[in-house]
Motif scaffolding. Structure first.
Motif, short mmCIF file in Angstrom:
data_model
loop_
_atom_site.label_atom_id
_atom_site.label_comp_id
_atom_site.label_asym_id
_atom_site.label_seq_id
_atom_site.Cartn_x
_atom_site.Cartn_y
_atom_site.Cartn_z
N LEU A 116 0.97 -1.45 0.03
CA LEU A 116 -0.02 -0.12 -0.05
C LEU A 116 1.01 1.11 -0.08
CD1 LEU A 116 -2.96 -1.14 2.57
CD2 LEU A 116 -2.96 -1.02 -0.04
N ALA A 117 1.87 1.16 0.93
CA ALA A 117 2.96 2.27 0.68
C ALA A 117 3.47 2.69 -0.49
CB ALA A 117 4.00 2.20 1.89
N VAL A 247 0.19 12.24 12.46
CA VAL A 247 1.43 12.27 12.33
C VAL A 247 2.37 11.23 11.58
CG1 VAL A 247 1.70 13.58 14.61
CG2 VAL A 247 1.54 10.90 14.31
N ARG A 248 3.62 11.40 11.23
CA ARG A 248 4.21 10.08 10.63
C ARG A 248 4.69 9.13 11.57
NH1 ARG A 248 7.94 12.64 5.96
NH2 ARG A 248 8.40 14.08 7.42
N GLY A 249 4.88 7.83 11.17
CA GLY A 249 5.21 6.80 12.14
C GLY A 249 5.96 5.80 11.26
N ALA A 250 6.49 4.92 11.83
CA ALA A 250 7.19 3.63 11.14
C ALA A 250 6.50 2.45 11.66
CB ALA A 250 8.76 3.64 11.35
N GLY A 256 11.12 -1.54 7.14
CA GLY A 256 10.52 -0.42 7.86
C GLY A 256 9.44 0.29 6.66
N ILE A 257 8.24 0.71 7.14
CA ILE A 257 7.26 1.27 6.29
C ILE A 257 6.83 2.40 6.49
CG2 ILE A 257 5.03 0.94 5.31
CD1 ILE A 257 5.35 -2.07 6.27
#
Length: 346
Positions: A116-117, A247-250, A256-257
């Motif tokens: 999806l990313a 917010v951005r996260g991993a 990692g995505i």
């Protein structure tokens, strides 16, 4: 729950920078150009601006300003050639994070989120919600949540009803991305067979992808077409509150995505509300909502009370019904904790 070691938190911050750099490199790594900003509704948004061979000026959206993105862009200008070997470093960081006790996702869900990313879902305004987002928030806050609230193979993905004007209408064909995985995803038939499916599931397995969007009218319950996803989404009440502040996260699996998730405070308060909306048939999900909310509230009350103040102020502005349900959820938390959470929002 327990605090993640400072060393592991530092590794997570490094992973965030590496993933952000990778995202920038994938979009602009081979283009001559420069970074520019736009100010929209008080927020600063970054773009990469370049000229095509025909002299047409174009811009690629990179994200809303935050400390991580700022550092990445500064470093990118100086070290663009060095990003070619970044993937191996990301895998090394994820292996260290696993050993250090960071929250990780299962391999199957990780494959789905990566697809999806790569399809551009998150760069185009998509937000990861549900239990996978809860795991991401644990790593962002530096805490390892209790395991009971983490078990799921449901990937919940939400799209704002209206995108932020600074976010481009990127196309991200979700059915095509899932099909490319060759995992056997099939559309799930809804309550009314004539309604378009808003979910995809692997036959005989628990793995499932649910597409969601905020309810625009209490009288409209039918699936909503999300053209940029080439898919339909289920409209849900209260979801707009969750998607307005992200917010951005991993996500951590073998690699990692980079994803977008709701802010911790809004995630917790939203869980309080939806816990009161669950029917008796979904009592277990309501209990899970409350357990997740309780853990985040405990951390924020001790370390970031200002976040709760701002999130509650916004919630109050949405009406009496919102406040009533949120306070009912707060009262229900007493089953697990002696703390008077209601007093936090008096």
């Amino acid at each position: 729950m327990e605090r993640i070691s400072l060393e592991t938190q530092t590794l997570y911050n490094e992973l965030m920078e590496q993933l952000s750099a990778q995202e920038a490199h994938r979009s602009i790594g081979h283009l001559p150009g420069t970074f520019v900003t736009k100010k929209v509704k008080g927020g600063i948004y970054y773009y990469f601006q370049y000229s095509t061979p025909g002299g047409v000026l174009k811009q690629i959206y990179l994200g809303k300003e935050d400390a991580v993105l700022q550092r990445v862009l500064e470093k990118f200008e100086k070290e663009r050639p060095l990003f070619l070997a970044e993937q191996k470093n990301i895998q090394r960081l994820c292996a260290q994070l696993r050993v250090g006790g960071a929250l990780v996702t299962d391999a199957s869900s990780g494959r789905v989120l990566k697809a999806l990313a790569d399809a551009g879902v998150f760069q185009g305004g998509g937000v990861l919600v549900g239990t996978h987002a809860f795991s991401v928030l644990g790593n962002l806050l530096g805490y390892r949540w209790e395991g009971a609230g983490l078990k799921t193979q449901d990937v919940d993905l939400a799209s704002p009803a209206v995108l932020d004007v600074a976010v481009p209408e990127n196309s991200a064909d979700i059915p095509k991305a899932l099909e490319s995985l060759e995992m056997g995803f099939l559309p799930v038939t809804g309550f009314h067979p004539s309604d378009p499916s808003t979910s995809f599931k692997v036959r005989g397995q628990a793995l499932r992808v649910d597409l969601l969007t905020p309810e625009q009218s209490p009288h409209r319950k039918k699936s909503v077409l999300i053209p940029r996803w080439n898919a339909w989404a289920q409209p849900l009440r209260y979801l707009d509150y969750l998607l307005e502040d992200t917010v951005r996260g991993a996500v951590i699996d073998g690699g990692g995505i980079l994803v977008y998730v709701p802010t911790p405070a809004r995630f917790a308060l939203h869980k309080l509300i939806v816990s009161q909306e669950r029917s008796v048939a979904f009592h277990g999900k309501g209990e899970k909502d409350l357990r997740q909310a309780a853990q985040i509230l405990e951390v924020l009350a001790a370390e970031r009370p200002g976040d709760l103040t701002m999130a509650w102020k916004n919630l109050k502005g949405r009406g009496v019904d919102w406040v009533k349900k949120a306070k009912a959820g707060l009262s229900a938390l007493r089953r697990w904790s002696q703390r008077d959470y209601v007093s936090l929002f008096e």
